[in-house]
Scaffold this motif. Sequence first.
Motif, PDB file in Angstrom:
ATOM      1  N   ASN A  68       1.001  -1.111   0.064  1.00 30.99           N
ATOM      2  CA  ASN A  68      -0.125  -0.058   0.090  1.00 30.99           C
ATOM      3  C   ASN A  68       0.925   1.237   0.038  1.00 30.99           C
ATOM      4  O   ASN A  68       1.572   1.419   0.834  1.00 30.99           O
ATOM      5  N   LYS A  81       0.884   5.288   0.642  1.00 30.95           N
ATOM      6  CA  LYS A  81       0.352   6.251   1.098  1.00 30.95           C
ATOM      7  C   LYS A  81       0.256   7.652   0.505  1.00 30.95           C
ATOM      8  O   LYS A  81      -0.543   8.328   0.492  1.00 30.95           O
ATOM      9  N   GLY A 115      -1.675  -5.895  -4.693  1.00 30.86           N
ATOM     10  CA  GLY A 115      -2.544  -5.542  -3.759  1.00 30.86           C
ATOM     11  C   GLY A 115      -4.190  -5.718  -4.118  1.00 30.86           C
ATOM     12  O   GLY A 115      -4.397  -6.267  -5.193  1.00 30.86           O
ATOM     13  N   ASN A 145      -7.185  -1.150  -3.340  1.00 32.13           N
ATOM     14  CA  ASN A 145      -5.858  -0.505  -3.124  1.00 32.13           C
ATOM     15  C   ASN A 145      -5.244  -0.269  -4.633  1.00 32.13           C
ATOM     16  O   ASN A 145      -4.444   0.656  -4.562  1.00 32.13           O
ATOM     17  N   LYS A 194      -6.559   2.808  -5.850  1.00 31.66           N
ATOM     18  CA  LYS A 194      -5.965   4.050  -5.287  1.00 31.66           C
ATOM     19  C   LYS A 194      -4.535   4.360  -5.713  1.00 31.66           C
ATOM     20  O   LYS A 194      -4.260   5.614  -6.019  1.00 31.66           O
ATOM     21  N   MET A 195      -3.687   3.392  -5.747  1.00 30.63           N
ATOM     22  CA  MET A 195      -2.392   3.632  -5.874  1.00 30.63           C
ATOM     23  C   MET A 195      -2.244   4.163  -7.499  1.00 30.63           C
ATOM     24  O   MET A 195      -1.334   4.984  -7.779  1.00 30.63           O
TER      25      MET A 195
END
Length: 70
Positions: free
Chosen positions: A21, A23, A43, A47, A50-51
């Motif tokens: 993950n 951030k 992931g 995730n 999001k990445m």
Amino acid sequence: EIGENAFKGGNKLKTIVINGNLKSVEKNAFAEINPKAVFNIKGSKKNYNKMVKLIKKSGVPKTVKFKNVK
């Protein structure tokens, strides 16, 4: 976390593997990398999405590809 200008100008980067993950990905972290680069992201689907968003905001060329790998 991937810092500002971390891989900027990395024309030889063709495959980038990201485990887990992220951030944050700072501005221009992947600017001017190889336009044919492939990001292999490990992931969950949530995730992964999001990445991908974080990486796209970091100045990555629009031609790079993203793959969700197990």
